[in-house]
Write a protein that holds these residues in place. Structure first.
Motif, PDB file in Angstrom:
ATOM      1  N   SER A 169       0.815  -1.228   0.000  1.00 20.55           N
ATOM      2  CA  SER A 169       0.000   0.000   0.000  1.00 20.55           C
ATOM      3  C   SER A 169       0.844   1.272   0.000  1.00 20.55           C
ATOM      4  O   SER A 169       0.360   2.335   0.404  1.00 20.55           O
ATOM      5  N   ALA A 170       2.101   1.166  -0.478  1.00 20.02           N
ATOM      6  CA  ALA A 170       2.928   2.369  -0.576  1.00 20.02           C
ATOM      7  C   ALA A 170       2.580   3.190  -1.813  1.00 20.02           C
ATOM      8  O   ALA A 170       3.023   4.326  -1.941  1.00 20.02           O
ATOM      9  N   ALA A 247       2.293   9.160   3.880  1.00 24.15           N
ATOM     10  CA  ALA A 247       1.009   9.407   4.554  1.00 24.15           C
ATOM     11  C   ALA A 247       0.501   8.136   5.216  1.00 24.15           C
ATOM     12  O   ALA A 247      -0.704   7.909   5.303  1.00 24.15           O
ATOM     13  N   THR A 248       1.413   7.285   5.685  1.00 27.60           N
ATOM     14  CA  THR A 248       0.997   6.048   6.326  1.00 27.60           C
ATOM     15  C   THR A 248       0.242   6.332   7.621  1.00 27.60           C
ATOM     16  O   THR A 248       0.538   7.282   8.352  1.00 27.60           O
ATOM     17  N   LEU A 249      -0.748   5.489   7.897  1.00 30.57           N
ATOM     18  CA  LEU A 249      -1.558   5.648   9.099  1.00 30.57           C
ATOM     19  C   LEU A 249      -1.059   4.787  10.254  1.00 30.57           C
ATOM     20  O   LEU A 249      -1.620   4.829  11.345  1.00 30.57           O
ATOM     21  N   VAL A 280      11.397   7.541  -4.148  1.00 28.84           N
ATOM     22  CA  VAL A 280      10.205   8.291  -4.521  1.00 28.84           C
ATOM     23  C   VAL A 280       9.347   8.475  -3.272  1.00 28.84           C
ATOM     24  O   VAL A 280       8.930   7.495  -2.644  1.00 28.84           O
ATOM     25  N   LEU A 281       9.125   9.719  -2.903  1.00 28.78           N
ATOM     26  CA  LEU A 281       8.241  10.038  -1.777  1.00 28.78           C
ATOM     27  C   LEU A 281       6.848  10.255  -2.348  1.00 28.78           C
ATOM     28  O   LEU A 281       6.566  11.268  -2.995  1.00 28.78           O
ATOM     29  N   ASN A 282       5.985   9.283  -2.114  1.00 23.57           N
ATOM     30  CA  ASN A 282       4.660   9.278  -2.727  1.00 23.57           C
ATOM     31  C   ASN A 282       3.600   9.856  -1.781  1.00 23.57           C
ATOM     32  O   ASN A 282       3.804   9.944  -0.572  1.00 23.57           O
ATOM     33  N   LYS A 283       2.478  10.266  -2.344  1.00 21.47           N
ATOM     34  CA  LYS A 283       1.295  10.770  -1.641  1.00 21.47           C
ATOM     35  C   LYS A 283       1.528  12.160  -1.028  1.00 21.47           C
ATOM     36  O   LYS A 283       1.053  12.456   0.072  1.00 21.47           O
ATOM     37  N   ILE A 284       2.271  13.006  -1.748  1.00 19.05           N
ATOM     38  CA  ILE A 284       2.493  14.359  -1.226  1.00 19.05           C
ATOM     39  C   ILE A 284       1.264  15.243  -1.434  1.00 19.05           C
ATOM     40  O   ILE A 284       1.256  16.401  -0.992  1.00 19.05           O
ATOM     41  N   ASP A 285       0.215  14.715  -2.112  1.00 19.17           N
ATOM     42  CA  ASP A 285      -1.002  15.491  -2.266  1.00 19.17           C
ATOM     43  C   ASP A 285      -1.764  15.629  -0.939  1.00 19.17           C
ATOM     44  O   ASP A 285      -2.601  16.513  -0.777  1.00 19.17           O
ATOM     45  N   ILE A 286      -1.417  14.758   0.015  1.00 18.19           N
ATOM     46  CA  ILE A 286      -1.994  14.856   1.353  1.00 18.19           C
ATOM     47  C   ILE A 286      -1.163  15.845   2.163  1.00 18.19           C
ATOM     48  O   ILE A 286       0.072  15.755   2.172  1.00 18.19           O
ATOM     49  N   PRO A 287      -1.771  16.776   2.867  1.00 20.67           N
ATOM     50  CA  PRO A 287      -0.997  17.808   3.589  1.00 20.67           C
ATOM     51  C   PRO A 287       0.061  17.238   4.513  1.00 20.67           C
ATOM     52  O   PRO A 287       1.212  17.681   4.506  1.00 20.67           O
ATOM     53  N   ASP A 288      -0.306  16.266   5.317  1.00 22.62           N
ATOM     54  CA  ASP A 288       0.688  15.671   6.213  1.00 22.62           C
ATOM     55  C   ASP A 288       1.796  14.984   5.425  1.00 22.62           C
ATOM     56  O   ASP A 288       2.951  14.935   5.858  1.00 22.62           O
ATOM     57  N   GLY A 289       1.455  14.432   4.264  1.00 24.60           N
ATOM     58  CA  GLY A 289       2.457  13.767   3.437  1.00 24.60           C
ATOM     59  C   GLY A 289       3.491  14.741   2.911  1.00 24.60           C
ATOM     60  O   GLY A 289       4.697  14.450   2.892  1.00 24.60           O
ATOM     61  N   GLN A 290       3.076  15.923   2.497  1.00 30.97           N
ATOM     62  CA  GLN A 290       4.018  16.928   2.016  1.00 30.97           C
ATOM     63  C   GLN A 290       4.918  17.405   3.146  1.00 30.97           C
ATOM     64  O   GLN A 290       6.133  17.584   2.959  1.00 30.97           O
ATOM     65  N   ASP A 291       4.350  17.590   4.323  1.00 30.36           N
ATOM     66  CA  ASP A 291       5.145  18.039   5.466  1.00 30.36           C
ATOM     67  C   ASP A 291       6.209  17.010   5.828  1.00 30.36           C
ATOM     68  O   ASP A 291       7.370  17.360   6.097  1.00 30.36           O
ATOM     69  N   LEU A 292       5.820  15.718   5.821  1.00 31.99           N
ATOM     70  CA  LEU A 292       6.786  14.667   6.170  1.00 31.99           C
ATOM     71  C   LEU A 292       7.865  14.548   5.087  1.00 31.99           C
ATOM     72  O   LEU A 292       9.044  14.324   5.393  1.00 31.99           O
ATOM     73  N   ALA A 293       7.478  14.728   3.817  1.00 32.50           N
ATOM     74  CA  ALA A 293       8.463  14.663   2.734  1.00 32.50           C
ATOM     75  C   ALA A 293       9.499  15.766   2.876  1.00 32.50           C
ATOM     76  O   ALA A 293      10.707  15.537   2.690  1.00 32.50           O
ATOM     77  N   ASP A 294       9.050  16.984   3.212  1.00 33.59           N
ATOM     78  CA  ASP A 294       9.988  18.091   3.408  1.00 33.59           C
ATOM     79  C   ASP A 294      10.931  17.818   4.573  1.00 33.59           C
ATOM     80  O   ASP A 294      12.098  18.251   4.556  1.00 33.59           O
ATOM     81  N   MET A 295      10.444  17.079   5.556  1.00 30.60           N
ATOM     82  CA  MET A 295      11.237  16.820   6.755  1.00 30.60           C
ATOM     83  C   MET A 295      12.337  15.777   6.515  1.00 30.60           C
ATOM     84  O   MET A 295      13.461  15.917   6.996  1.00 30.60           O
TER      85      MET A 295
END
Length: 478
Positions: A169-170, A247-249, A280-295
């Protein structure tokens, strides 16, 4: 129901060779016209052929026993038997053929690549082919050889330039669906992908294939989950792409630890250390996903990874990723050595190679092993004394008799020719050598050379004259 199989055990049986024919030509006034028995036909081969339209080994999973056609026996009047029909088995591109012990027999890559999995048996010679100046009328023929029977294992290793790896599910299936025209199954639960999916990507002038490998989890290299079943599909790739879920839960997971786990599994599997990696950092369309990718991006780049932020749903960052993969693949293809023309490897036999060996087994039998003696035994009809004598002659000329004497064999000792499972055992008599020499003109029919009595010659001459007169009566003028 199973629709994809990438590993099967196949039992192949090549065709048996047809028996030779023992026949004597007969016609009016020539009751002994000489031998005219034809040869038996060759048994069919079992041949594996790469076919691009075949993508799975499913057919062989359902039908694991395959047999080629047998050769037809020879017949009189010098008629040879028909060859057995070859059995052509189409296999996917990237199929590896192994024996039961795991030794690689063939690596089938490229449309039309072939491998003979089972060799058909040779047809037996008829008595016409066995006739010679010393043996003018053989009363026997050789039997056809049995076809080769072999148990093989076929493994499919997908031929792809790029392999997408990562946790279930990545987003690997979603990513391949937007990069190519492939339409894999996509859902929001683990192990949605149960089979590798292939897609074709075009980036500029470069066309390459990308494979979506089923999700890996800790312990995959030891067989946990689905990873071990499909890790073989990443072996041929030029570049590995780690697809990380930003954006893993799951609270006990994060992209960096996921990367470390997958790398550990790849290392334990082995053979992939030299492949370049892309993250590849996937699911950056989710707000938390973009924040984690930047981190985490600085940390990944510090490790030497080339990092791309994408969203399969929003289709952002895909063009940069596809062209970056095209550049790596182009460099990998350029670095590969050019394919050389097919070379024939000649391995001459040693000057002291007799073609057979004689050893004393633990069971007290002297065992004769070698291609020629074992083949000759299979071709011999032991119900025909003349055929047995012919075998004795051949073994004597090859040097088997002398080798048995040197090995310490004595009259009455047991001798086995062939493997332990299928050997012909007999009590050896040293006199066989002398007998074979004295009876070297086996198969000779002295009636072919002996002068006919005068009365027989007169009878045949009168019969021929009467037949000529009959023919003249048919055509004389009225």
């Amino acid at each position: 129901m199973t629709t994809f199989v990438d590993r099967v055990e196949l039992h192949v049986a090549a065709g048996n060779g047809g028996h030779g024919c023992a026949s004597v030509h007969r016609e009016k006034f020539k009751p002994l016209g000489g031998p005219d028995g034809g040869n038996g036909g060759r048994g069919g081969d079992v041949i594996l052929v790469v076919d691009q339209s075949v993508t799975t080994l499913l057919d062989y999973h359902h039908s694991p026993h395959r047999k080629a056609g047998n050769g037809a026996p020879g017949a009189g009047d010098n008629r040879s038997g028909k060859d057995g029909q070859d059995l052509i088995l189409p296999v996917p591109d990237g199929t590896v053929v192994l024996d039961k012990e795991g030794n690689v027999l063939a690596d089938l890559v490229g449309q039309g690549t072939t491998f003979i999995a089972g060799q058909g048996g040779r047809g037996g010679l008829g008595n016409a082919a066995l006739a010679s100046a010393r043996r003018k009328a053989p009363g026997f023929a050789l039997l056809g050889e049995p076809g080769e029977f072999r148990d093989i294992v076929m493994e499919l290793k997908t031929v792809a330039d790029v392999a997408l790896v990562g946790y279930p599910s990545a987003g690997k299936s979603s990513l391949i669906s937007v990069l190519s025209a492939a339409k894999p199954k996509i859902a929001d639960y683990p192990f949605t992908t149960l089979v590798p999916n292939l897609g074709v990507v075009t980036a500029g002038s470069t066309v390459y294939t990308i494979a979506d490998v089923p999700g890996l989890i800790p312990g995959a290299s030891q067989g946990k989950g689905l990873g071990l079943e499909f890790l073989r599909h990443v072996e041929r790739c030029s570049v590995l792409v780690h697809v990380l879920d930003t954006a893993t839960l799951e609270s006990d997971r994060d992209p960096v630890s996921d990367l470390d786990v997958i790398e550990a599994e790849l290392k334990q599997y082995g053979g992939l250390d030299d492949r370049p990696r892309i993250v590849v950092l996937n699911k950056i369309d989710i707000p938390d996903g973009q924040d984690l990718a930047d981190m985490i991006r600085p940390d990944l780049e510090a490790r030497g990874y080339q990092v791309f932020e994408v969203s399969a749903v929003a289709r952002t960052g895909l063009k940069e990723l596809s062209f970056a993969l095209a550049g790596i693949i182009g460099a990998a293809r350029a670095a590969k050595p050019k394919e050389e023309a097919t070379r024939i490897v000649i391995r001459p036999k040693a000057v002291d190679d007799a073609g057979f060996t004689v050893t004393l087994g633990d069971d007290g039998l002297y065992r004769v092993r070698g291609e020629k003696p074992e083949r000759w035994v299979k071709q011999t009809d032991f119900n025909n004394d003349e055929a047995v004598g012919y075998l004795a002659d051949r073994l004597n000329r090859l040097g088997v008799e002398d080798a048995l004497l040197k090995a310490g064999a004595r009259s009455g000792d047991g001798v086995a020719i062939g493997s332990e499972e299928n050997a012909v055992v007999f009590d050896w008599e040293p006199s066989m050598a002398a007998g074979a020499e004295m009876l070297g003109r086996r198969g000779e029919d002295h009636r072919l050379d002996a002068p006919r009595p005068a009365a027989v010659r007169r009878r045949d001459r009168d019969a021929e004259r009467d037949e000529a007169d009959t023919e003249f009566e048919k055509f004389k003028p009225f």
